[in-house]
Design an enzyme around this catalytic site. Structure first.
Site, short mmCIF file in Angstrom:
data_model
loop_
_atom_site.label_atom_id
_atom_site.label_comp_id
_atom_site.label_asym_id
_atom_site.label_seq_id
_atom_site.Cartn_x
_atom_site.Cartn_y
_atom_site.Cartn_z
CD GLU A 327 2.77 2.50 3.43
OE1 GLU A 327 3.87 2.00 2.64
OE2 GLU A 327 2.86 4.00 3.60
CB CYS A 328 -2.40 2.30 7.28
SG CYS A 328 -2.26 1.99 8.83
N GLY A 329 -4.17 3.81 6.49
CA GLY A 329 -5.84 4.40 6.77
C GLY A 329 -5.50 4.52 4.92
CB SER A 427 -0.74 -3.62 2.49
OG SER A 427 0.74 -2.86 2.49
#
Length: 435
Positions: A327-329, A427
Site C-alpha cells: 500500500e502506497c509506500g 496501489s
C-alpha cells in the site's frame, strides 16, 4: 454509551493534537479511564493517542465506514469512563455533498454519537473577534451539540481577558486558555506529524503537555460537559475478511501506516500477524501465507532499503508461490526504483515495474472507491473497497496490469489504479473497509 467530547478546530494547525494529547494524559493521571478516537483517515495521530493514555485509538470515518462498523468501534469504549475524539482538519470539512450525513466530517461523527464539540481556537492576532468564529461554529448546525471552546496561543493576561470577554458576550463557555508555548509543539514533515515512535523524548513531551493542560483547563468542567446518544452495544462489523491466515506485516519507521481497526478485526477473525522489519534487513516469515507492506516513509530510507539484501531475497522467494501486497509506500518498495527528493534513484524489490519519483513532487489526496480487477491475497476480484490516498510521489513508469478501477468521492475516475503482476499487487490506495 460512554459520554464523550469531540476535540475539534476551525482549521488544521490550531494545536488541537497537542491539546488532545495533554487532555488524554491529564485525565489518565487523574484516574479517569479515557478512550481515544480519531475522526477521518489518519495513521499518525492514533499512535500518539495510545502513547498518551495507554489505550488503542481507532479511526472513525462516516464516509468510508458503514454505520454498523462505526457503532461497533465506538462500543470499544464500554469499559472507559470518558471518550475523547480528535477531529481532522476543520470541524465541518468533508466530502462536498448535499447531505451532511456520511460526508466524513468530524461534525458528522460528533452528531451521530452525540459527543459535544469543544473547539480549539487559535486566538493569535485577534481578541474579541474570536467569539464570532466560535458563534458561527456553534450555530452552523443546530443538530450538533456544542460545549464550548479552549483558547490557544494566548499572548498575555490582557489578551486572555479580551478574548474571554468576547466569548462571554455571546454566551460561549471557555474551558481554558493556553498561553503561547513554542516548546509545546510537535515537529512535522510532508505527510503530517513526525511519527510517535521517532520521538525519543515523547514521554517527556506528553507529561509536559498534561501538566500544562491540567494547569490551564478546567478538567472537571470538561468531563461534566461530555455526553453521548444511547445506543445498543454492538460488536464491530468486520471491515473486510483477513486476506490470509498468516500475514507477514512490515513494521518499522519506513512501513508503519496500518489501521488499528484492520489489524484488530483480522486477529479477531483468527488471522495471525507476523511483524518484521525491512529496515533491519529482516526477511518475512517463511511460513506466512501473505506479505503485506503498508504505507509509511520509504522515501526517507530508500538507501537502506536498496541495501537490504536479506529482505529483498526473502520477499522474492515468497512471491514465487504466495501473494505479496503493498500500500502506497509499500507499493513503491515493490517497484523497480524509487527516486528520492535529491534525484537519486534507488533499486527496490523489482517485483513490479513501477518507478516513482519524489524529485517531481505532486500531492495526491482524497477518498477512494475501488473495485478489484485482481485479488489481493484472499480479497477476491470484484470486491468493492473504500479507502483514501495521500502521497507526494509521481509515477514515472507503471507497465503492469491495473489492479483496480478507482474513483474519488465525487465519482470521478482516478489515474492511480495500482498494478499487479502474478500474485504481487500494489496501489496508492489505503484500505479502510469493504463496501
Amino acid at each position: 454509551m460512554t459520554p464523550g467530547l469531540m476535540i475539534a478546530a476551525p482549521a488544521s494547525g490550531t494545536g488541537k493534537t497537542t491539546v488532545m494529547l495533554g487532555l488524554l494524559r491529564a485525565f489518565r493521571d487523574a484516574g479517569v479511564a479515557v478512550q481515544p478516537f480519531k475522526s477521518g483517515p489518519d495513521y499518525i495521530d492514533p499512535a500518539f493517542h495510545r502513547a498518551a493514555c495507554g489505550r488503542t485509538s481507532f479511526n472513525l470515518d462516516s464516509w468510508a465506514m458503514p454505520g454498523a462498523m462505526l457503532d461497533g468501534l465506538t462500543a470499544r469504549s464500554h469499559d472507559a469512563e470518558l471518550v475523547l475524539a480528535e477531529g481532522s482538519m476543520g470541524l465541518f470539512d468533508g466530502v462536498a455533498t448535499d447531505d451532511a450525513s456520511g460526508n466524513g466530517a468530524s461534525a458528522d461523527i460528533a452528531r451521530r454519537m452525540g459527543w459535544p464539540v469543544v473547539l480549539v481556537i487559535d486566538v493569535s492576532g485577534q481578541a474579541q473577534s474570536a467569539a464570532a468564529t466560535a458563534l458561527g461554529f456553534a450555530r452552523y448546525d443546530a443538530a450538533l451539540p456544542f460545549a464550548g471552546v479552549i483558547l490557544n496561543r494566548v499572548a498575555s493576561p490582557r489578551h486572555e481577558r479580551l478574548a474571554r470577554h468576547g466569548m462571554a458576550a455571546q454566551g460561549t463557555r471557555v474551558f481554558g486558555a493556553l498561553t503561547r508555548r513554542g516548546d509545546l509543539q510537535l515537529p512535522e514533515r510532508h505527510l503530517g506529524l513526525v511519527q510517535a515512535a521517532e520521538h525519543a523524548d515523547l514521554e517527556t513531551r506528553i507529561r509536559d503537555y498534561a501538566a500544562f493542560l491540567a494547569e490551564h483547563v478546567d478538567l472537571a468542567a470538561l468531563r461534566s460537559a461530555a455526553a453521548a446518544i444511547a445506543r445498543t452495544p454492538a460488536a464491530a462489523a468486520l471491515p473486510i475478511a483477513p486476506p490470509a491466515q498468516r500475514i507477514a506485516l512490515a513494521q518499522d519507521a519506513a512501513f508503519s501506516f496500518t489501521y488499528p481497526h484492520l489489524l484488530e478485526s483480522w486477529r479477531a477473525a483468527g488471522a495471525e500477524i507476523l511483524p518484521f522489519s525491512p529496515l533491519a534487513d529482516e526477511a518475512p516469515d517463511p511460513t506466512a501465507d501473505l506479505v503485506w507492506l503498508p504505507g509509511g516513509y520509504p522515501e526517507l530510507h530508500a538507501g537502506r532499503l536498496a541495501a537490504a539484501d536479506t529482505f529483498r531475497t526473502g520477499l522474492r522467494r515468497h512471491a514465487e508461490d504466495r501473494p505479496v501486497h503493498g500500500e502506497c509506500g509499500g507499493y513503491m518498495a515493490l517497484g523497480e526504483a524509487l527516486i528520492d527528493a535529491e534525484g537519486v534513484s534507488h533499486h527496490m524489490a523489482g517485483l513490479l515495474g513501477l518507478v516513482t519519483s519524489y524529485a517531481k513532487r505532486r500531492m495526491h489526496l482524497g477518498y477512494r472507491r475501488a473495485t478489484l480487477h485482481a485479488p489481493i491475497g484472499g480479497i477476491a476480484t470484484g470486491t468493492a473497497l473504500t479507502g483514501h490516498e495521500f502521497h507526494y510521489s509521481t509515477i514515472l513508469e507503471q507497465p503492469d496490469a491495473p489492479l483496480a478501477e478507482v474513483f474519488d468521492a465525487q465519482g470521478d475516475p482516478v489515474a492511480e489504479v495500482g498494478s499487479h503482476r502474478g500474485g504481487v499487487t500494489g496501489s496508492f490506495f489505503h484500505l479502510i473497509a469493504a463496501q
